[in-house]
Design an enzyme around this catalytic site. Structure first.
Site, PDB file in Angstrom:
ATOM      1  CG  ASP A   1      -5.244  -4.902  -5.282  1.00 31.30           C
ATOM      2  OD1 ASP A   1      -4.411  -4.690  -6.183  1.00 31.30           O
ATOM      3  OD2 ASP A   1      -5.651  -4.019  -4.498  1.00 31.30           O
TER       4      ASP A   1
ATOM      5  CE1 TYR B   1     -13.132  -3.323  -8.621  1.00 31.15           C
ATOM      6  CE2 TYR B   1     -13.882  -1.119  -9.174  1.00 31.15           C
ATOM      7  CZ  TYR B   1     -12.980  -2.150  -9.328  1.00 31.15           C
ATOM      8  OH  TYR B   1     -11.918  -2.012 -10.188  1.00 31.15           O
TER       9      TYR B   1
ATOM     10  CG  ASP C   1      -5.473  -4.796   1.370  1.00 35.15           C
ATOM     11  OD1 ASP C   1      -4.662  -5.160   2.243  1.00 35.15           O
ATOM     12  OD2 ASP C   1      -5.210  -4.838   0.152  1.00 35.15           O
TER      13      ASP C   1
ATOM     14  NE  ARG D   1      -5.272  -1.432  -2.549  1.00 40.57           N
ATOM     15  CZ  ARG D   1      -3.944  -1.302  -2.522  1.00 40.57           C
ATOM     16  NH1 ARG D   1      -3.327  -1.048  -1.380  1.00 40.57           N
ATOM     17  NH2 ARG D   1      -3.242  -1.439  -3.620  1.00 40.57           N
TER      18      ARG D   1
END
Length: 282
Positions: free
Chosen positions: A41, A69, A83, A174
């Protein structure tokens, strides 16, 4: 001078799309044949693997690699996009402990089904979910299988928590953080995210997309697959995409000629082995 080919590890900056990075690399290398594996993203940074030249044909074999991550979640605030780029939809006080956060994270470890978020590029009926969502239409995609190998709390700075997660490709981090917020009863959204690794590839080895350097060899794209070295006759047959005898290997495997050259990827299919992908001669 031959066209560049192979794999590139690039460090995607925040606020640009994965396609923007592809364009940067195209300009830097002077070639149009560039693709990426595993979109990030715009708000996320970190490792993006690009295929250059014939390397674009090997990107699909990287999709199953686990991804790592590190990021930050903001507890107590929910947003439309899950987010920091979305509009705030709810705010609640945060009174949870670090142990409660750890328990909520641990509950998501393992295999499960995850529904892609409304603001994502997944298509339903030919339409991207985020395009419909921006028009006030909420389309739902079917849940997809995902796997979370680990979900660690790194630090608590109420209302922020830092985390590290190892998960399968196709996992929406997310959504996981929104699930943590729901389990805690205060809500949450993802406020920062960085991809630090994809399988054996690390962001520590990634380059600036505007100065990417030389691509890694094509063979690096299949280094995680079982390897089968062929004799002269089989190598010629494989180079033409012909059916071979089974190798007795589960899943796809990379086949190489006697000269060590990568020919392609095969998979056993009962009494035969069929090609999944054959590289045209470079």
């Amino acid at each position: 001078m031959s066209d560049p080919e192979g794999l590139l590890l690039v460090d995607k900056p925040i606020a640009v799309t994965s396609h923007d990075v592809v364009d940067m690399v195209r300009r830097a290398l002077g070639t149009r044949k560039v693709g990426h594996a595993g979109t990030l993203d715009p708000m996320a940074s970190g490792l993006l693997i690009l295929g250059i030249g014939r390397g674009t044909r090997l990107l699909r074999f990287l999709g199953g690699l686990p991804k790592v991550y590190e990021g930050t979640a903001h507890l107590g605030v929910e947003t439309t996009t899950l987010d920091a780029g979305g509009e705030v939809t709810a705010e609640r006080p945060v009174t949870v402990s670090s142990d409660e956060v750890r328990v909520a994270m641990a509950s998501l470890v393992g295999d499960s089904m995850q529904r892609p978020p409304a603001y994502s590029a997944v298509k339903v009926g030919g339409r991207k979910l985020y395009e419909a969502a921006r028009k006030g239409e909420l389309l739902e995609a079917a849940p997809r299988p995902i796997r979370v190998d680990s979900f660690e709390l790194l630090a608590t700075r109420t209302p922020y928590v830092d985390f590290r997660i190892v998960c399968s490709g196709g996992t929406y981090v997310r959504v996981l953080l929104a699930d943590v917020g729901s389990a805690l009863g205060c809500g949450a959204h993802l406020s920062a995210l960085r991809r630090t690794a994809i399988g054996p590839f690390s962001a520590l080895d990634a380059a600036d997309p505007e100065a990417p350097g030389d691509p890694l060899p094509l063979e690096r794209a299949v280094g995680h697959l079982p390897r089968l070295d062929l004799g002269d006759e089989e190598a010629v047959a494989a180079g033409h995409g012909r059916v071979l005898g089974p190798a007795g290997i589960a899943g796809p495997y990379a086949v190489f000629g006697p000269d060590g050259r990568l020919i392609g990827v095969y998979v056993d299919d009962g009494p035969k082995a069929r090609p999944e992908m054959i590289l045209a001669p470079g």
